[in-house]
Design an enzyme around this catalytic site. Structure first.
Site, short mmCIF file in Angstrom:
data_model
loop_
_atom_site.label_atom_id
_atom_site.label_comp_id
_atom_site.label_asym_id
_atom_site.label_seq_id
_atom_site.Cartn_x
_atom_site.Cartn_y
_atom_site.Cartn_z
CG ASN A 46 -6.47 5.16 15.23
OD1 ASN A 46 -6.76 4.02 14.92
ND2 ASN A 46 -6.21 5.50 16.47
CD GLU A 48 -2.22 6.83 18.38
OE1 GLU A 48 -1.26 6.40 19.05
OE2 GLU A 48 -3.38 6.96 18.85
CB CYS A 57 -9.01 10.60 12.71
SG CYS A 57 -8.73 11.67 14.12
CD GLU A 59 -13.31 9.18 12.37
OE1 GLU A 59 -12.07 8.97 12.43
OE2 GLU A 59 -13.99 9.47 13.35
CB CYS A 91 -12.07 14.26 16.41
SG CYS A 91 -11.18 14.54 14.86
CB CYS A 94 -13.15 13.27 11.61
SG CYS A 94 -11.47 12.59 11.65
N1 THU Z 1 -9.27 9.07 16.62
C1 THU Z 1 -9.80 8.70 15.42
O1 THU Z 1 -9.21 7.92 14.68
N2 THU Z 1 -11.00 9.21 15.07
C2 THU Z 1 -11.72 10.08 15.83
O2 THU Z 1 -12.70 10.64 15.36
C3 THU Z 1 -11.33 10.32 17.21
C4 THU Z 1 -9.90 10.02 17.52
C5 THU Z 1 -7.97 8.54 17.02
C6 THU Z 1 -6.87 9.55 17.04
C7 THU Z 1 -5.91 8.92 18.02
O3 THU Z 1 -5.07 8.02 17.31
C8 THU Z 1 -6.79 8.11 18.97
O4 THU Z 1 -8.05 8.01 18.31
C9 THU Z 1 -6.97 8.76 20.32
O5 THU Z 1 -7.41 10.07 20.20
#
Ligand code: THU
Length: 137
Positions: A46, A48, A57, A59, A91, A94
């Protein structure tokens, strides 16, 4: 090891990928490892942003990287969330992106550790998938 499966190595690669997460806001690292039909693996983490909604994310990082490299045939995806106490599934966004490139029966493995993970399928995380009637041209 509990939950031993043929995806042990793929999950381990997702765990390694989580180390590269850029998550200074949530401090929630996620790694993804995408198995390609040629046996190779493309990973993602991920990433940010201080404009939170721009976060990508793990994925989607892995899938978009693979597609940008001309790869589209994916066999399985593993997702590692080492900062969680329990397996955290992908999520909603994704799940939609995974379903764009992977068939319903493709394995999806997600976990917070090698001993605490779930092995399911694309259909398992994204039942009643929609919009398949839209033809790719
Ligand atoms: N996140 C992912 O990388 N994948 C997911 O499927 C769920 C959320 C990340 C996004 C963010 O940087 C952190 O997790 C908290 O939500």
């Amino acid at each position: 090891m509990k939950n031993a499966s043929k995806y042990d190595d793929l999950f381990a690669q997702a765990m390694e990928a989580a180390v590269n997460a850029y998550a200074p806001y949530s401090h929630f690292r996620v790694g993804a490892a995408l198995l390609l039909d040629d046996g190779s693996v493309i990973t993602g983490a991920n990433v940010e942003n201080r404009s939170y909604g721009l976060t990508n994310c793990a994925e989607r990082t892995a899938i978009f990287h693979a597609v940008a490299m001309g790869k589209r045939n994916f066999t399985a995806i593993a997702i590692a969330t080492p900062d969680a106490k329990y397996p955290v599934g992908p999520c909603g966004a994704c799940r939609q992106v995974i379903s764009e490139f992977m068939p319903p029966e493709a394995p999806v493995i997600f976990g917070s550790s090698a001993d605490n993970r779930i092995e399911t399928t694309v259909e398992g995380v994204y039942p009643f998938d929609s919009l398949h009637e839209l033809q790719k041209t």
